[in-house]
Enzyme design. Structure first.
Site, PDB file in Angstrom:
ATOM      1  N   PRO A   1      10.280  -6.609  24.335  1.00 22.24           N
ATOM      2  CA  PRO A   1       9.925  -7.262  23.071  1.00 22.24           C
ATOM      3  C   PRO A   1      10.953  -8.283  22.578  1.00 22.24           C
ATOM      4  CG  PRO A   1      10.801  -5.092  22.631  1.00 22.24           C
ATOM      5  CD  PRO A   1      10.754  -5.240  24.131  1.00 22.24           C
ATOM      6  N   CYS A   2      11.113  -9.373  23.323  1.00 19.87           N
ATOM      7  CA  CYS A   2      12.067 -10.408  22.934  1.00 19.87           C
ATOM      8  C   CYS A   2      11.708 -11.021  21.583  1.00 19.87           C
ATOM      9  CB  CYS A   2      12.182 -11.476  24.023  1.00 19.87           C
ATOM     10  SG  CYS A   2      10.622 -12.212  24.519  1.00 19.87           S
TER      11      CYS A   2
END
EC number: 2.1.1.63
Length: 175
Positions: free
Chosen positions: A141-142
């Site tokens: 989940p950048c």
């Protein structure tokens, strides 16, 4: 191989493309239709091949796009998606960043580049570079990594980051 499927999130359609062999080699997606998705696939293929990953673009049906969608809508935890990732073409540093982020920053939470850097004894710039090169968006989940004073950058579009965070229930991203 590549598998592409469309899903609905509220009023928006998301088209998810997964490049895979035995495991996921890369993920890309579009809220702006198939043509934009093709541009994103081309960029992902270039990124992966530049890093020595052998990519086969033969279309195959797979449940992997549905896995990514279920992670996006919160039916499956991000960390449960890690086992599906090949990590081909990632550096040991990038792999460590991706695994740490995925395990430590949960749905509905955000972390600054600086905070993640401190956690990993690195620099915010190095973390930003790893986020930009992340071949596994949504699972890794950048989009949850933000700047200290604003939402920060996001490839392919900043409004995608905003939508992903809002989908997860994040209301504010400044301290």
């Amino acid at each position: 191989m590549i598998s592409i499927k469309s899903f609905q999130i509220g009023e928006k359609e998301i088209v998810i493309a997964i490049l895979f062999d035995k495991k996921i080699q890369g993920i890309t997606f579009s809220f702006d239709g198939e043509q934009f998705l093709q541009e994103r696939v081309n960029a992902l293929v270039e990124h992966l091949t530049n890093r020595g990953v052998k990519v086969n673009l033969e279309e195959r049906d797979s449940e992997l796009p549905a896995l990514v969608y279920k992670i996006l809508i919160g039916e499956i935890r991000n960390q449960d998606g890690l086992e599906y990732l090949s990590f081909e073409g990632t550096t040991p540093f990038e792999k460590k960043v991706y695994e740490t982020l995925t395990k430590k920053v949960k749905r509905g939470e955000v972390i600054t580049y600086g905070e993640l850097a401190k956690m990993l004894r690195s620099s915010p710039r190095a973390i930003g570079g790893a986020m930009k090169r992340n071949p596994y968006p949504i699972i890794v989940p950048c989009h949850r990594v933000i700047a200290s004073n604003n939402i920060g950058n996001y490839t392919p579009k900043r409004e995608y980051k905003r939508f992903l965070l809002e989908t997860e229930g994040v209301k504010t991203w400044t301290s």
